[in-house]
Design an enzyme around this catalytic site. Sequence first.
Site, PDB file in Angstrom:
ATOM      1  N   LYS A  90       7.899  -9.140 -28.381  1.00  0.00           N
ATOM      2  CA  LYS A  90       7.014  -7.970 -28.344  1.00  0.00           C
ATOM      3  C   LYS A  90       5.615  -8.334 -28.830  1.00  0.00           C
ATOM      4  O   LYS A  90       4.613  -7.789 -28.343  1.00  0.00           O
ATOM      5  CB  LYS A  90       7.597  -6.836 -29.187  1.00  0.00           C
ATOM      6  CG  LYS A  90       8.898  -6.247 -28.647  1.00  0.00           C
ATOM      7  CD  LYS A  90       8.703  -5.475 -27.352  1.00  0.00           C
ATOM      8  CE  LYS A  90       8.110  -4.108 -27.590  1.00  0.00           C
ATOM      9  NZ  LYS A  90       8.053  -3.294 -26.349  1.00  0.00           N
TER      10      LYS A  90
ATOM     11  N   TYR B 247      13.309 -10.385 -30.513  1.00  0.00           N
ATOM     12  CA  TYR B 247      12.681  -9.135 -30.085  1.00  0.00           C
ATOM     13  C   TYR B 247      11.268  -9.028 -30.654  1.00  0.00           C
ATOM     14  O   TYR B 247      10.306  -8.787 -29.920  1.00  0.00           O
ATOM     15  CB  TYR B 247      13.517  -7.940 -30.520  1.00  0.00           C
ATOM     16  CG  TYR B 247      12.916  -6.605 -30.156  1.00  0.00           C
ATOM     17  CD1 TYR B 247      13.010  -6.110 -28.866  1.00  0.00           C
ATOM     18  CD2 TYR B 247      12.255  -5.826 -31.121  1.00  0.00           C
ATOM     19  CE1 TYR B 247      12.458  -4.885 -28.525  1.00  0.00           C
ATOM     20  CE2 TYR B 247      11.710  -4.595 -30.787  1.00  0.00           C
ATOM     21  CZ  TYR B 247      11.813  -4.133 -29.496  1.00  0.00           C
ATOM     22  OH  TYR B 247      11.252  -2.917 -29.163  1.00  0.00           O
TER      23      TYR B 247
END
Length: 483
Positions: A162, A158
Amino acid sequence: MHLREKEGIEKKVLVVTGGLGFVGSALCLELVRRGAQQVRAFDLRPQSPWSDHLRNRGVVCIQGDVSKKQDVDKALDGADCVFHLASYGMSGKEMLQLGRVDEININGTCHVLDACLEHGVKRLVYVSTYNVVFGGKEIINGNESLPYFPMDDHADPYGRSKSIAEQLVLKSNGRPFKKKKGKLYTCAIRPAAIYGPGEERHLPRIMKLAKLGLLPFKIGGTNVKSDWVYVDNLVLALLLASMGLLDDIPGRGHPVAAGQPYFISDGSPVNSFEFIGPLLKSVDYALPKVSLAVPHALLLGKVFWVFYSFMYPWLSRRWLPQPLILPAEVYKVGVTHYFSFLKAKEELGYRPMVSPEEGMAATISYWKDRKRRTLDGPTIFPWLSVVIAMTMLFCAAYMPDIGPVTLFKALGLFFFRSIGALRVAFILAVAAHIGEGVYAWKLARKVDPANAKGWFWQTLVLGFFSLRYLLKRAKMYANVTRS
């Protein structure tokens, strides 16, 4: 930056990806309140706890997948500004679905950028994360000058995805449109851990673990601090960021926020376990007293990571519970990392409108009301004790001497002296559970009719371990009725 609250919003078409989520829905409602011509909530889900209210307020809900270019093109056609909130893999089992994480967070962001350039969308506000610069090393009062955390060192996909997506967004700032004159202006908002009434990710998981008695320890020392941000404060920051991308403000040349990242928080760093303590106490859940050192917690997190990696084909199944903790989550609560929002204050005019005390009070009120409306019950340990005890009693009374049944039968005979007595004990126990279940169903129809069936089945299994919670609720109901 001092502008009217409707600047860049009034009479504009605005799109919120992930618009049916917790933050997305709050943002959509605020955009409607500020006079937007049209607000589109673009989301993979057709429904959410907020979708009906959004539709009633005039928000156009568009179902689609951000990882599919045609869906994104359709949603962004004719938009003036896009708030890109849609993401995947922030916590729990989602973290391990590596392909889907990249598909949503990286490919989806590329599709949003392409659609903005294709359809002449002037402003794009990207919701990023602290994790683009944080990966387990202490940061005290950090700011936007910090470098991106090394890609290969991220503890989870993640944070890495991102980081890639944010860099793509910021590097796309100033790119000319494909079919008409003008440029795309972009910025990134990096929020702290988000909380508030209805929050979907952090608090529900914490509360569920606490209810089951599976929140056994704190991680790290009491001096560990991190940031939180109340949902209304984050929504305000997003609106201010969209205004910071306007290129038609008199006396201002280049948009102040163009190509810039901003940390956003309540501005009150706090130990995460101290922060959630009042919330757990308000609903009678126990706050862990034992502390676990970060290295030990990391080892435990890696064990869960390995186990759930083997369970990859079933990660999306509801029967597979969330892992207790994963390595990236250990860093989030066990290592100090907080940031200054000075840049957002000076360039965007951001100041938290809701204090942490006010935000937590609203959150506590929500959870107390939610607990009153849902089925309550004991921790997982009574469940295990009752199920194991009844299974052992049944095996000792009726099963042939095979494997562990021999031991169960020996224990049963030690207490009851004969097989006949064992069978009578089992029948009486079953009858008691059935009687308690029926009584719970009848009582719940008066004091908690929405959960009457749940009370029946839970009490049928647990007996008095469940019934005592219903009796407590009945007592509260009687007090309210008298008053």
